[in-house]
Design a protein around this motif. Sequence first.
Motif, PDB file in Angstrom:
ATOM      1  N   SER A 261      -8.342   0.155  -0.166  1.00 40.15           N
ATOM      2  CA  SER A 261      -8.749   1.514  -0.486  1.00 40.15           C
ATOM      3  C   SER A 261      -7.664   2.524  -0.129  1.00 40.15           C
ATOM      4  O   SER A 261      -7.680   3.641  -0.619  1.00 40.15           O
ATOM      5  N   PHE A 262      -6.751   2.150   0.754  1.00 38.77           N
ATOM      6  CA  PHE A 262      -5.663   3.067   1.096  1.00 38.77           C
ATOM      7  C   PHE A 262      -4.340   2.628   0.475  1.00 38.77           C
ATOM      8  O   PHE A 262      -3.268   3.030   0.916  1.00 38.77           O
ATOM      9  N   GLY A 263      -4.430   1.801  -0.555  1.00 44.25           N
ATOM     10  CA  GLY A 263      -3.245   1.532  -1.361  1.00 44.25           C
ATOM     11  C   GLY A 263      -2.438   0.321  -0.947  1.00 44.25           C
ATOM     12  O   GLY A 263      -1.339   0.113  -1.437  1.00 44.25           O
ATOM     13  N   ILE A 264      -2.966  -0.491  -0.018  1.00 42.79           N
ATOM     14  CA  ILE A 264      -2.236  -1.700   0.364  1.00 42.79           C
ATOM     15  C   ILE A 264      -2.578  -2.813  -0.623  1.00 42.79           C
ATOM     16  O   ILE A 264      -3.747  -3.068  -0.909  1.00 42.79           O
ATOM     17  N   ASP A 265      -1.538  -3.441  -1.145  1.00 45.90           N
ATOM     18  CA  ASP A 265      -1.729  -4.540  -2.087  1.00 45.90           C
ATOM     19  C   ASP A 265      -1.958  -5.812  -1.277  1.00 45.90           C
ATOM     20  O   ASP A 265      -1.009  -6.437  -0.812  1.00 45.90           O
ATOM     21  N   ILE A 266      -3.237  -6.199  -1.093  1.00 53.52           N
ATOM     22  CA  ILE A 266      -3.482  -7.307  -0.168  1.00 53.52           C
ATOM     23  C   ILE A 266      -3.032  -8.648  -0.738  1.00 53.52           C
ATOM     24  O   ILE A 266      -2.814  -9.583   0.003  1.00 53.52           O
ATOM     25  N   VAL A 267      -2.867  -8.736  -2.044  1.00 53.48           N
ATOM     26  CA  VAL A 267      -2.338  -9.980  -2.608  1.00 53.48           C
ATOM     27  C   VAL A 267      -0.881 -10.158  -2.162  1.00 53.48           C
ATOM     28  O   VAL A 267      -0.463 -11.247  -1.752  1.00 53.48           O
TER      29      VAL A 267
ATOM     30  N   ARG B 153       6.008  -0.196   9.353  1.00 48.85           N
ATOM     31  CA  ARG B 153       4.942   0.243   8.469  1.00 48.85           C
ATOM     32  C   ARG B 153       4.308  -0.961   7.763  1.00 48.85           C
ATOM     33  O   ARG B 153       3.090  -1.073   7.647  1.00 48.85           O
ATOM     34  N   LEU B 154       5.187  -1.881   7.336  1.00 52.29           N
ATOM     35  CA  LEU B 154       4.700  -3.090   6.669  1.00 52.29           C
ATOM     36  C   LEU B 154       3.822  -3.905   7.616  1.00 52.29           C
ATOM     37  O   LEU B 154       2.754  -4.390   7.245  1.00 52.29           O
ATOM     38  N   GLY B 155       4.282  -4.037   8.876  1.00 54.89           N
ATOM     39  CA  GLY B 155       3.517  -4.803   9.857  1.00 54.89           C
ATOM     40  C   GLY B 155       2.165  -4.159  10.135  1.00 54.89           C
ATOM     41  O   GLY B 155       1.158  -4.848  10.302  1.00 54.89           O
ATOM     42  N   THR B 156       2.155  -2.822  10.171  1.00 56.35           N
ATOM     43  CA  THR B 156       0.895  -2.107  10.388  1.00 56.35           C
ATOM     44  C   THR B 156      -0.065  -2.379   9.237  1.00 56.35           C
ATOM     45  O   THR B 156      -1.251  -2.643   9.446  1.00 56.35           O
ATOM     46  N   ALA B 157       0.465  -2.336   8.012  1.00 60.31           N
ATOM     47  CA  ALA B 157      -0.366  -2.607   6.831  1.00 60.31           C
ATOM     48  C   ALA B 157      -0.906  -4.038   6.882  1.00 60.31           C
ATOM     49  O   ALA B 157      -2.059  -4.297   6.532  1.00 60.31           O
ATOM     50  N   TRP B 158      -0.068  -4.929   7.336  1.00 63.39           N
ATOM     51  CA  TRP B 158      -0.446  -6.333   7.459  1.00 63.39           C
ATOM     52  C   TRP B 158      -1.631  -6.477   8.415  1.00 63.39           C
ATOM     53  O   TRP B 158      -2.657  -7.099   8.101  1.00 63.39           O
TER      54      TRP B 158
END
Lengths: 286, 240
Positions: A178-184, A161-166
């Motif tokens: 916008s979907f809640g991923i903290d890009i920092v 899931r983390l890799g997908t968000a990445w």
Amino acid sequence: MLFIDLLVQGLIQGSSYALIAVGLTLVYGLLRILHVAHAGLFTLGAYIAVVVTNTLGSFWLAAVIAPPIVGLAGMLVYRLLYEPILDQPPFVPLIASIGLFICMEEGFRLIFGPYGNSFDEAPFSASLSFGPVYMQGVEAATVVIAFVLLGALAVLAARTRLGTAWRASVTDPQMAQSFGIDIVKVRYLNFFIGSALAAVAGVLVALLNNFVEPTLGSVPSYKMLAIIVLGGLGNVKGTLVAALALGVLESFGTIYAGHLIDRDAIAFLFLIIVLMVRPQGFFGKA
Amino acid sequence: MLRLENLSCGYGPMRAVHDLSLTVPEGSVFALIGANGAGKTSTIMAVAGHVAVQAGRIEFDGEDLTDAPAMARVRQGLALVPEGRRLFGDLSVEENLIVGGYARPKEATPGNRDKVFDLFPRLAERRNQRAGQMSGGEQQMLAIGRALMAEPRMLLIDEVSLGLMPKVVDLCFGVIGRLRDEGMTVMLVEQSTQRALAIADNVCVLESGRTVYQGTGEDARDNPGLIDAYLGLDRQEDVA
């Protein structure tokens, strides 16, 4: 058997290129920054290996602490150098990065001395033979470690899931937010992993050469740029293939064209030729 | 549910929307209508947290969201279906849905994904395909599905009909109607006035960033030509 020897030597060299280059391409993919100072972090990993081993007497301790320390240093580089200038045009962070790289080289010279450092007692000097092919244990370890770590990274990116968000953050950072991923956080993770992998390469190169000097990162710094351009900027798979291909090409080139052209020049000749034929690199941009 | 109070927003020193006030009641569809460049997208992106608020307030469910980052708004229950869909093109359909549900616990993903697949069976067939390789209609379904993964209480939908075949537009509006009937609140930006009016409970017409008309969807439907007059259009010209 010369052919197999050269191929194996090329893969060994290519494996350490791959460990360094992957961090660079990840940073480019996420932030569109050419992170030249990455090679300085690679050198830092090599120095930690030698200095910690010599002062505390344990190579294993050095090998275990080098990646996380360098990973944290990479996060610090992002926070202090790149984050304040993210909205500037790309050449601004590039210049800042070159500046940091020069400072790091001078810092290494001031702290560790200008003449370079070696292990007091070189660990792992055993060599192995696989049929007719001989190699040092460290060389075999380089290939194995590179494949295991980069394989683990591929699984992390593709299956979690983390890799997908990445990957989503690389494609469209604004929508990812916008979907809640903290890009920092994604950026910190990116710098940590990339820098830690460069540190692993640094430790392995320190062992291979049994010598670390302040300018250890100079040649890799520009050679890595050639590799990530060949691989298609930001394209991880392409970068890995380009790293191995360049390692093999250099290995053969040194033997068959070494009287005409310097080893390090081969990389750039290769880069120029490939870009003339395929300006988008081997695989195109990510 | 959503209240904008004298909202002005824009890019840098540019002001795209002036002094907009509106209220979207819970469980209703609110349509923002206007020509290109009227400020519809800027408004919806300001509500989503991507366009800077220069003055005024955004209140959602009693909470002041004016300065909240985009990341926090999705947790409050606002989800965005952006103009041009902006899917994660290199990711598969299923991965896009995983990202859509990132603000919710991991355990909620399979259940929500199955709900999206029930709504759009086409997406279930394409679950392993890369989003960027799908047709425009399929991408629009995925954009709506991705937003639903966030378990929103309100959807912000920008130009759902743009560049799609009428059949797909029907399907998308059908889904929006169904969601409203189940209690979802929707803010809709549309260039196609007829499509928007057919579904809207309330309407706001923008022109050059200013409100020129606000009223109920019913009034607008009962008086054909009312909205067109505000848009400066002839009915025949409204081909979209």
